[in-house]
Design an enzyme around this catalytic site. Structure first.
Site, PDB file in Angstrom:
ATOM      1  N   GLY A  12       0.828  -1.220   0.000  1.00 20.52           N
ATOM      2  CA  GLY A  12       0.000   0.000   0.000  1.00 20.52           C
ATOM      3  C   GLY A  12       0.853   1.257   0.000  1.00 20.52           C
ATOM      4  O   GLY A  12       0.611   2.175   0.764  1.00 20.52           O
ATOM      5  N   ARG A  15       0.104   5.642  -1.915  1.00 20.01           N
ATOM      6  CA  ARG A  15      -0.441   6.884  -1.352  1.00 20.01           C
ATOM      7  C   ARG A  15      -0.160   6.937   0.147  1.00 20.01           C
ATOM      8  O   ARG A  15       0.274   5.964   0.744  1.00 20.01           O
ATOM      9  CB  ARG A  15      -1.971   6.932  -1.536  1.00 20.01           C
ATOM     10  N   THR A  38      -4.562  -0.525  -7.117  1.00 24.25           N
ATOM     11  CA  THR A  38      -5.197   0.122  -8.270  1.00 24.25           C
ATOM     12  C   THR A  38      -4.520   1.432  -8.714  1.00 24.25           C
ATOM     13  O   THR A  38      -4.640   1.820  -9.873  1.00 24.25           O
ATOM     14  CB  THR A  38      -6.675   0.458  -7.947  1.00 24.25           C
ATOM     15  N   ASN A  90       1.599  -2.336   5.382  1.00 22.36           N
ATOM     16  CA  ASN A  90       0.931  -1.048   5.592  1.00 22.36           C
ATOM     17  C   ASN A  90      -0.445  -0.964   4.932  1.00 22.36           C
ATOM     18  O   ASN A  90      -1.306  -0.222   5.405  1.00 22.36           O
ATOM     19  CB  ASN A  90       1.843   0.066   5.037  1.00 22.36           C
ATOM     20  N   SER A 142      -3.222   0.599  14.285  1.00 19.63           N
ATOM     21  CA  SER A 142      -3.909   1.872  14.499  1.00 19.63           C
ATOM     22  C   SER A 142      -4.249   2.045  15.977  1.00 19.63           C
ATOM     23  O   SER A 142      -4.458   1.054  16.697  1.00 19.63           O
ATOM     24  CB  SER A 142      -5.215   1.895  13.693  1.00 19.63           C
ATOM     25  N   TYR A 155     -12.817  -2.533  11.616  1.00 18.94           N
ATOM     26  CA  TYR A 155     -11.455  -1.983  11.534  1.00 18.94           C
ATOM     27  C   TYR A 155     -10.703  -2.194  12.849  1.00 18.94           C
ATOM     28  O   TYR A 155      -9.537  -2.597  12.860  1.00 18.94           O
ATOM     29  CB  TYR A 155     -11.566  -0.497  11.189  1.00 18.94           C
TER      30      TYR A 155
END
Ligand code: NAP
Length: 247
Positions: A12, A15, A38, A90, A142, A155
């Protein structure tokens, strides 16, 4: 910063936090394998940016939630570059909904993308790195995995699971000199938090002792430290990067 090995895979990395990690690790001399699913153009731009700054980068697109693709991605790096010393798990997604409205499909999709993917990455890394008796893995969890958050039962389960899983991998990896650690970012300025309503963001900022959202680079340097030889006696630990929001 001291790095023993040559190659790092950052999942990942097209971005946000992943891209910042890729920039920092390239600056520190590692060849960075940029994974994404993507965002071809963003990944390509990042690769060029790293190369123009004198660093080394390669693109390795695959879906981390797909076991066969992830296994093949790691094999490609090992075969073409002679080894993989570092991995940053990540890549992650959110699919927020209040629990009473959340279907099992929404729950399992996030578990698969965030937790199962990291399991696959850690397992493959342990096989490859264990053979060479050297390696370091950092998982990006997180603050929500530590203290929960309304609308994010899926999540928070994925990130809480990631924290616990990292500790078990650390115990299995230690005899082979492969370290596993986890960072838990608070609220960081990326596309993921861009989705939040302005009033919700303001409410969060009021609660953050440092009085602002974090920047992706601020997570990236914590990841780089844990990955590096400077952290050679640290494994199974959780490093909080949250502006003091949860201590
Ligand atoms: P982001 O801006 O939404 O970027 C997510 C990245 O993950 C993109 O590069 C995306 O690639 C990639 N990705 C998503 N699903 C993937 C899949 N199945 N296979 C391969 N790549 C995939 O997210 P971010 O804010 O930088 O977050 C990065 C990590 O930090 C996540 O694990 C997130 O949970 C965690 N985190 C973020 C915050 C925050 O405040 N932002 C706080 C705590 C933790 P494509 O562009 O190709 O889709």
């Amino acid at each position: 910063m001291d790095f023993h090995g040559a190659n790092v895979l950052v999942t990942g990395a097209s971005r946000g936090i992943g891209a910042a990690i890729a920039r920092v690790l390239a600056k520190e001399g590692l060849k960075v394998w940029i994974n994404y699913r993507t965002s071809v153009e963003a990944a390509d731009r990042l690769k060029k940016e790293i190369e123009e700054a004198g660093g080394r980068a390669a693109l390795i697109p695959f879906d981390v939630a797909n076991e066969a693709e992830f296994v093949e991605g790691i094999a490609t790096i090992v075969e073409s570059d002679g080894g993989l010393a570092y991995l940053v798990n990540n890549a992650g997604i959110t699919k927020d909904k209040l629990a009473m409205r959340m279907g099992v499909a929404d729950f399992e999709e996030v578990l698969r993308a965030n937790l199962t993917s990291a399991f696959i990455g850690c397992r493959e890394a342990l096989k490859v790195m264990g053979k060479r008796r050297f390696g370091s893995v950092v998982n990006v969890a997180s603050i929500v995995g530590e203290r929960g958050n309304p609308g994010q039962v899926n999540y928070s389960a994925s990130k809480g699971g990631m924290i616990a899983m990292t500790k078990s991998f650390a115990l299995e990896g230690a005899p082979r000199n492969v370290r596993f650690n986890v960072v838990t970012p608070g609220f960081i300025e990326t596309d993921m938090t861009q989705q939040l309503k302005e009033e919700i963001k303001e409410r969060y900022v009021e609660q953050i002792p440092l009085g602002r959202f974090g920047k992706p680079e601020e997570v990236a340097w914590a990841v780089a430290f844990l990955l590096s030889d400077h952290a050679s006696y640290i494994t199974g630990t959780t490093l909080r990067v949250n502006g003091g929001l949860y201590t």
